[in-house]
Design a protein around this motif. Structure first.
Motif, PDB file in Angstrom:
ATOM      1  N   VAL A  83       0.836  -1.153  -0.016  1.00  0.00           N
ATOM      2  CA  VAL A  83      -0.051   0.038   0.062  1.00  0.00           C
ATOM      3  C   VAL A  83       0.872   1.400   0.145  1.00  0.00           C
ATOM      4  O   VAL A  83       1.678   1.405   0.957  1.00  0.00           O
ATOM      5  N   ALA A  84       0.797   1.956  -0.986  1.00  0.00           N
ATOM      6  CA  ALA A  84       1.668   3.424  -1.056  1.00  0.00           C
ATOM      7  C   ALA A  84       0.866   4.394  -0.653  1.00  0.00           C
ATOM      8  O   ALA A  84      -0.347   4.631  -0.522  1.00  0.00           O
ATOM      9  N   ILE A  85       1.418   5.225   0.093  1.00  0.00           N
ATOM     10  CA  ILE A  85       0.760   6.477   0.807  1.00  0.00           C
ATOM     11  C   ILE A  85       1.693   7.852   0.572  1.00  0.00           C
ATOM     12  O   ILE A  85       2.814   7.911   0.531  1.00  0.00           O
ATOM     13  N   VAL A  86       0.705   8.829   0.215  1.00  0.00           N
ATOM     14  CA  VAL A  86       1.579  10.008   0.020  1.00  0.00           C
ATOM     15  C   VAL A  86       0.743  11.209   0.375  1.00  0.00           C
ATOM     16  O   VAL A  86      -0.488  11.276   0.469  1.00  0.00           O
ATOM     17  N   GLY A  87       1.333  11.976   1.420  1.00  0.00           N
ATOM     18  CA  GLY A  87       0.701  13.133   1.859  1.00  0.00           C
ATOM     19  C   GLY A  87       1.562  13.849   3.092  1.00  0.00           C
ATOM     20  O   GLY A  87       2.559  13.365   3.276  1.00  0.00           O
ATOM     21  N   TYR A 121       8.217   5.438 -10.690  1.00  0.00           N
ATOM     22  CA  TYR A 121       9.284   4.220 -10.622  1.00  0.00           C
ATOM     23  C   TYR A 121       8.996   3.634  -9.299  1.00  0.00           C
ATOM     24  O   TYR A 121       8.771   2.419  -9.274  1.00  0.00           O
ATOM     25  N   MET A 122       8.798   4.227  -8.079  1.00  0.00           N
ATOM     26  CA  MET A 122       8.637   3.799  -6.984  1.00  0.00           C
ATOM     27  C   MET A 122       7.347   3.003  -6.620  1.00  0.00           C
ATOM     28  O   MET A 122       7.198   2.040  -5.943  1.00  0.00           O
ATOM     29  N   ILE A 123       6.307   3.603  -7.389  1.00  0.00           N
ATOM     30  CA  ILE A 123       5.111   2.941  -7.409  1.00  0.00           C
ATOM     31  C   ILE A 123       5.148   1.537  -8.098  1.00  0.00           C
ATOM     32  O   ILE A 123       4.722   0.486  -7.618  1.00  0.00           O
ATOM     33  N   VAL A 124       5.713   1.566  -9.251  1.00  0.00           N
ATOM     34  CA  VAL A 124       5.789   0.371 -10.140  1.00  0.00           C
ATOM     35  C   VAL A 124       6.598  -0.589  -9.312  1.00  0.00           C
ATOM     36  O   VAL A 124       6.435  -1.772  -9.159  1.00  0.00           O
ATOM     37  N   HIS A 125       7.940  -0.369  -8.981  1.00  0.00           N
ATOM     38  CA  HIS A 125       9.079  -1.076  -8.447  1.00  0.00           C
ATOM     39  C   HIS A 125       8.548  -1.484  -6.916  1.00  0.00           C
ATOM     40  O   HIS A 125       8.685  -2.998  -6.745  1.00  0.00           O
ATOM     41  N   SER A 126       7.576  -0.846  -6.146  1.00  0.00           N
ATOM     42  CA  SER A 126       7.273  -1.467  -4.738  1.00  0.00           C
ATOM     43  C   SER A 126       5.854  -2.222  -4.930  1.00  0.00           C
ATOM     44  O   SER A 126       5.378  -3.091  -4.351  1.00  0.00           O
ATOM     45  N   GLU A 127       5.500  -2.442  -6.400  1.00  0.00           N
ATOM     46  CA  GLU A 127       4.258  -3.205  -6.793  1.00  0.00           C
ATOM     47  C   GLU A 127       3.037  -2.731  -5.921  1.00  0.00           C
ATOM     48  O   GLU A 127       2.164  -3.711  -5.446  1.00  0.00           O
ATOM     49  N   ALA A 128       3.048  -1.404  -5.772  1.00  0.00           N
ATOM     50  CA  ALA A 128       1.748  -0.937  -4.914  1.00  0.00           C
ATOM     51  C   ALA A 128       0.330  -1.293  -5.761  1.00  0.00           C
ATOM     52  O   ALA A 128       0.190  -1.266  -6.849  1.00  0.00           O
ATOM     53  N   LEU A 143      -3.622  10.173 -10.804  1.00  0.00           N
ATOM     54  CA  LEU A 143      -4.533   9.993 -12.001  1.00  0.00           C
ATOM     55  C   LEU A 143      -3.745   9.964 -13.217  1.00  0.00           C
ATOM     56  O   LEU A 143      -3.892   9.484 -13.936  1.00  0.00           O
ATOM     57  N   GLU A 144      -2.991  11.346 -13.192  1.00  0.00           N
ATOM     58  CA  GLU A 144      -2.045  11.416 -14.272  1.00  0.00           C
ATOM     59  C   GLU A 144      -1.249  10.259 -14.956  1.00  0.00           C
ATOM     60  O   GLU A 144      -0.910  10.030 -15.891  1.00  0.00           O
ATOM     61  N   LEU A 145      -0.736   9.255 -13.721  1.00  0.00           N
ATOM     62  CA  LEU A 145       0.166   8.068 -13.799  1.00  0.00           C
ATOM     63  C   LEU A 145      -0.924   6.977 -14.372  1.00  0.00           C
ATOM     64  O   LEU A 145      -0.257   5.905 -14.490  1.00  0.00           O
ATOM     65  N   GLU A 146      -2.217   7.080 -14.210  1.00  0.00           N
ATOM     66  CA  GLU A 146      -3.103   5.964 -14.087  1.00  0.00           C
ATOM     67  C   GLU A 146      -2.754   4.862 -15.205  1.00  0.00           C
ATOM     68  O   GLU A 146      -2.546   3.555 -14.769  1.00  0.00           O
ATOM     69  N   GLU A 147      -2.307   5.157 -16.339  1.00  0.00           N
ATOM     70  CA  GLU A 147      -2.328   4.144 -17.348  1.00  0.00           C
ATOM     71  C   GLU A 147      -0.806   3.458 -17.243  1.00  0.00           C
ATOM     72  O   GLU A 147      -0.602   2.311 -17.528  1.00  0.00           O
ATOM     73  N   PRO A 150      -0.922   0.127 -13.879  1.00  0.00           N
ATOM     74  CA  PRO A 150      -2.012  -0.874 -13.945  1.00  0.00           C
ATOM     75  C   PRO A 150      -2.372  -1.400 -12.559  1.00  0.00           C
ATOM     76  O   PRO A 150      -3.356  -1.918 -12.513  1.00  0.00           O
ATOM     77  N   ALA A 151      -1.217  -1.672 -11.913  1.00  0.00           N
ATOM     78  CA  ALA A 151      -1.517  -2.771 -10.662  1.00  0.00           C
ATOM     79  C   ALA A 151      -2.303  -1.976  -9.503  1.00  0.00           C
ATOM     80  O   ALA A 151      -3.101  -2.425  -8.647  1.00  0.00           O
ATOM     81  N   VAL A 152      -2.497  -0.580  -9.564  1.00  0.00           N
ATOM     82  CA  VAL A 152      -3.144   0.059  -8.664  1.00  0.00           C
ATOM     83  C   VAL A 152      -4.627   0.023  -8.816  1.00  0.00           C
ATOM     84  O   VAL A 152      -4.928   0.698  -9.855  1.00  0.00           O
ATOM     85  N   HIS A 153      -5.374  -0.652  -8.002  1.00  0.00           N
ATOM     86  CA  HIS A 153      -6.813  -1.009  -8.412  1.00  0.00           C
ATOM     87  C   HIS A 153      -7.742   0.238  -7.639  1.00  0.00           C
ATOM     88  O   HIS A 153      -8.864   0.298  -7.982  1.00  0.00           O
ATOM     89  N   THR A 154      -7.189   0.706  -6.495  1.00  0.00           N
ATOM     90  CA  THR A 154      -7.831   1.571  -6.017  1.00  0.00           C
ATOM     91  C   THR A 154      -7.197   2.820  -5.542  1.00  0.00           C
ATOM     92  O   THR A 154      -5.935   2.814  -4.958  1.00  0.00           O
ATOM     93  N   ILE A 155      -7.498   4.162  -5.509  1.00  0.00           N
ATOM     94  CA  ILE A 155      -6.991   5.172  -5.247  1.00  0.00           C
ATOM     95  C   ILE A 155      -7.945   5.759  -3.883  1.00  0.00           C
ATOM     96  O   ILE A 155      -9.123   6.091  -4.336  1.00  0.00           O
ATOM     97  N   VAL A 156      -7.303   5.967  -2.864  1.00  0.00           N
ATOM     98  CA  VAL A 156      -7.954   6.314  -1.679  1.00  0.00           C
ATOM     99  C   VAL A 156      -7.339   7.808  -1.185  1.00  0.00           C
ATOM    100  O   VAL A 156      -6.232   7.926  -1.404  1.00  0.00           O
TER     101      VAL A 156
END
Lengths: 666, 268
Positions: A83-87, A121-128, A143-147, A150-156
């Motif tokens: 689970v990736a977290i940013v804020g 890179y970090m989202i893809v590499h960490s398999e979030a 959302l800009e990176l959405e395509e 693809p592994a990210v199925h939910t954005i909270v």
């Protein structure tokens, strides 16, 4: 190799902490459940919202974590996923991390000011698989990176401001996920408690991506045991009080906050306070009467510059009082630090200085009650340390690497400010005591404790860091006869000149940065060059005021930076540092950059370190002019504006000589 | 109309518009400022009134908020006619407004300035305040909470205790908007909100205007000189020239309208 540890004081400081970890507590969520049973209605998290400090007790936090964890489970997040977290630091960020860990997933946090491209890179590499975002700003980036992810199925997201019109199938609010969690708990027999109990100490708790001054970022593994090990190292080195008021300000994207806010917060425990906004931190520190504070060196430096620039605005009488107070404070406190006795007369003066000046300085900075002040990471100028000690704030260095955990800290009441301290004690249950070894080149090797757990999915890089069971820190240090480490520089950064002299770039740069007039500095010079040169990024705020007061007219940053009198001021500042350096390592020529260094242009890292190689390429013409002995030239610098447009900045740049030899180099 | 003044407009009988000004004419000693103008504001939109200097924008606005009383025509808010009401009575009915320039109390803090906007909702007086019983305390807590919500909404947390007089123009303008929002208005009328702002402040203000419509669902009427901003954020535009209404429509239509181009865009 030296044996350095004596565990007797550490055992006293630990008290009953190690026993907590014997109660079947192996992971952070297990600790949360256990401690919530003990402390129930006491406060764990506080966050200023709607002008009031809102309190979250242990029970509240447990409930929030529980529902969010079950919500994640119902979204299909499985054991071992990410689970990736940013804020910004807010309770929801901490709850998300604990929730992910509760169901056996790992957390990875990003700096909130990363650009979308830097995050990718970090989202893809960490398999979030799930992204938890603070607000619209972060959601937009994802959302800009959405395509591409693809592994990210939910954005909270948890801050609903500005999100009213968003309609995207992957988007959910934090509360919606919690509602799903509540339903999930009704429908499924496998409870939160069972999920938490399944966790093991060597599960990955979090990945910390190294800031990447060189190459791609590497995801350093922090296990639950690793984080407990850290907390006990610190708690063993200094008697920390339970329920210490702590301000969570450094980003959990940096390993240090994982160790403090996240892990120590639960174990010691701390009362973790979250500032209202990054802009209100100074005010918030005062309101909560903070007792423990961890800042990075640039943050302490900017606090010191803040005091100095405010004093510059004060009238001559106040300035005189301030100078006098700091002078007396320095005499007494720095003397004590060296273990000297303070005479009665000085004690009287100190009392006077404290009541008239120092107390008010500390109070205004909110540091009056703060007994545990750390500067995380090496490379802060000792001048900054002296400044805070003179003021009566006991600032300590703690040194370590994300990979090998914390290694040393300034311990006890008398220590040498030029050092990063002595070795930290390791609780025997986590491994053998720490041992250090220096290579011929002065590089520090370390082993002991839990050791280095490796980089995520990167065995080559992991192997490269190890040598016969020792972890290579890549830092050049020396050791005093009191077993204190003196940090010199990164091994890759120590530089030689064609004259055969060596010089420590970081040493020079940190000392330059302490000047209120200099925001950033980069030194130049290598095997082909005969002297040290410097790029200076002036501090337009303080110099702007300085110039206005003297009636010096300027238009832009470029104009200000190249002003004759401004260049004289900078020259004076560099001369101060030159006095500390041996003849062959002194700065001989410098120029003021006509634009500010900017992380958005990749000139600085997010933690505001300069990106040397990048700058050397970008400003290659500047460098060649400097070493050709030119005294002024027309420069063209490409700039990127915040809205994405690019342009070219044209300016005449002056190169200035410091020493007499400067005129006849090469 | 049967309703006593000072009571908020309740249920809307009318779905087409929230506010209507019908056949308004206004003249000063024979100089016609507004000539038979009809405009309406729907329940959810950002409506802009534009026009070159002296077109009558501010006159129209002042008719809407009650500073001027037109010689002919009627004005309705919801199901109530308000043509003859004074500005403070209209405010009580739910008409919020911000001013050209800034009309705040420079010697009061941001919080206190916003609290003045809550004045029409407060029931306790100075004497209550002096004795400060539980009721007064409860009201203060409630009103302060409202104000804090607005502070959060407008992102002015870092200046809540600062004196308004010490703030930059852009921030003061934001406080001005906050005070209008504090009234819980049905409709918000803004007189040249972007005048005298730099680009960044304009962008911020434009975003807040959009947020007010989207998050709080309050329709916004803007009288504005800056065409670029208006074209970006408005849902519908009225164009005035020499006291006459010369066009009405969506921004794309307005941009192409030959009468507008001649009167306004073509002037330079």
């Amino acid at each position: 190799m030296r044996k350095l540890t004596d565990l007797s004081t550490a055992h006293k400081n630990w008290g009953e902490l190690p026993q907590v970890l014997d109660q079947g507590v192996e992971t952070l969520p297990q600790l949360l459940v256990y401690q919530a049973g003990r402390f129930g209605d006491r406060v764990l998290h506080r966050k200023k919202d709607f002008g009031i400090w809102q309190r979250y007790t242990w029970n509240d936090v447990l409930e929030q974590v529980k529902t969010f964890a079950m919500g994640l489970a119902s979204l299909g997040v499985k054991r071992g996923e990410t689970v990736a977290i940013v804020g910004e630091n807010e309770p929801e960020l901490f709850w998300s991390e604990y929730a992910a860990q509760s169901i056996g997933a790992k957390a990875v946090c990003f700096y909130p000011d990363l650009t979308a491209a830097q995050m990718e890179y970090m989202i893809v590499h960490s398999e979030a698989v799930v992204m938890v975002c603070e607000d619209q700003e972060q959601v937009d980036k994802v959302l800009e990176l959405e395509e591409k992810i693809p592994a990210v199925h939910t954005i909270v997201y948890w801050d609903e401001r500005g999100m009213w019109k968003y309609d995207h199938p992957k988007l959910m609010t934090f509360k919606q996920v919690q509602e799903m969690g509540k339903e999930y708990m009704v429908r499924h027999s496998r409870s939160f408690e069972e999920e938490v109990a399944t966790g093991k100490g060597d599960d990955i708790a979090a990945l910390c991506y190294t800031s990447g001054t060189t190459g791609l970022p590497k995801g350093c593994i922090l296990s639950h045991t690793y984080l407990f090990d850290t907390v006990l190292r610190l708690a063993g080195a200094y008697p920390l009080k339970p329920f210490t008021q702590y301000l969570s300000y450094i980003s959990p994207a940096w390993g240090t906050e994982q160790m403090f806010g996240i892990a120590m917060g639960l174990l010691l425990p701390l009362v973790v306070n979250f500032p209202e906004e990054p802009e209100t931190v100074q005010e918030n520190i005062r309101e909560i009467g903070v007792e423990a504070l961890v800042f990075s060196p640039p943050q302490w430096e900017s606090l010191a510059s803040l005091v100095q620039s405010k004093i510059m605005d004060a009238g001559p009488i106040r300035q005189w009082f301030y100078e006098w107070g700091i002078w007396v404070g320095g005499k007494v406190n720095l003397g004590r630090l060296e273990g000297k006795k303070v005479s009665l007369g000085w004690r009287f003066f100190y009392l006077l200085a404290d009541k008239t000046v120092l107390l008010h300085l500390r109070d205004n900075l909110g540091l009056q009650d703060s007994y545990f002040n750390l500067s995380g990471g090496a490379g802060m100028s000792p001048d900054v340390f002296r400044f805070f000690h003179a003021m009566g704030v006991k600032l300590r260095s703690v040194y370590g690497t994300t990979e090998m955990n914390l290694l040393t800290m300034n311990q006890g009441e008398a220590y040498d400010l030029e050092t990063v301290g002595t070795v930290l004690p390791v609780q025997p249950k986590f491994g053998p005591p720490l041992e250090f070894k220096l290579t011929d080149g002065g590089e520090l090797l370390a082993r002991g404790g839990l050791g280095f757990l490796g980089y995520y999915k990167n065995p080559e890089a992991t192997a490269k860091q190890m040598m016969d069971g020792w972890y290579c820190t890549g830092d050049v240090v020396s050791m005093t006869d009191k077993n204190e480490l003196v940090y010199l520089d990164r091994l890759v950064d120590m530089r030689g000149l064609s004259t055969g002299h060596f010089y420590p770039p970081q040493f020079i740069e940190t000392r330059l940065r302490f000047s209120p007039f200099i925001k950033n500095a980069m030194t130049l010079g290598d095997k082909e060059k005969s002297f040290v040169g410097a790029f200076i990024n002036i501090d337009a705020n303080t110099l702007g005021t300085w110039a206005e007061k003297r009636g010096i007219a300027y238009s832009t940053f470029a104009d200000l930076s190249q002003n004759q009198r401004i260049r004289e001021v900078i020259k004076g500042e560099i001369e101060k540092v030159n006095r500390l350096l041996p003849e062959g390592s002194k700065v001989k020529r410098f120029l003021n950059l006509p634009k500010e260094l900017d992380p958005d242009e990749d000139e600085l890292t997010r933690s505001r370190k300069i990106r040397r190689n990048f700058l050397e390429e970008k400003y290659v013409t500047f460098i060649s002019h400097m070493y050709q002995g030119v005294s002024e030239f027309k420069a063209e610098v490409p700039v990127k504006y915040q809205d994405g447009r690019t342009g070219v900045l044209n300016a005449t740049v002056y190169i200035n000589n410091l020493a007499k030899e400067g005129k006849e180099q090469q | 109309m049967a309703k006593p003044h000072g009571e908020k407009v309740g249920t809307m009988k009318n779905d087409a518009w929230l506010m209507l000004a019908e056949n308004i004419s206004l003249s000063f000693d024979g100089i016609v400022a507004l000539n038979d103008i009809t405009v309406n504001v729907s329940h959810s939109e950002i409506l802009a009134i534009i026009g070159p200097n002296g077109a009558g924008k501010t006159c129209l606005l002042n008719c809407l908020n009650g500073f001027y009383h037109p010689q002919r025509g009627q004005i309705f808010l919801g199901d109530q006619e308000i043509t003859s009401l004074k500005p403070h009575q209209r405010a009580k009915l739910g008409m919020g407004r911000t001013f050209q320039g800034v009309q705040l109390f420079p010697g009061l803090s941001v919080i206190d300035n916003l609290l003045t906007g809550r004045h029409i909702h407060m029931k306790t007086n100075a004497l209550h305040g002096f004795f400060y019983r539980r009721w007064t305390h409860r009201e203060e807590m409630r009103e302060r909470r409202k104000v804090e919500e607005i502070i959060d909404f407008l992102e002015i947390k870092h200046i809540r205790h600062k004196l308004v007089g010490s703030l930059s123009y852009g921030l003061r303008k934001r406080v001005d908007v906050g005070r209008a929002l504090a009234m819980d208005p049905l409709v918000l009328i803004m007189d040249e909100p972007m005048a005298g702002m730099n680009l960044e402040e304009k962008e911020d203000m434009a975003r807040f205007v959009i947020d007010i419509r989207e998050a709080k669902d309050i329709p916004v009427v803007i009288v504005e000189h800056d065409m670029l901003v208006v074209m970006d954020i408005a849902d519908r535009i009225y164009v005035l020239n020499w006291g006459n209404l010369i066009a009405e429509g969506k921004p794309e239509q307005i941009k192409k309208d030959p009468a507008v181009v001649e009167a306004y865009l073509g002037e330079g």
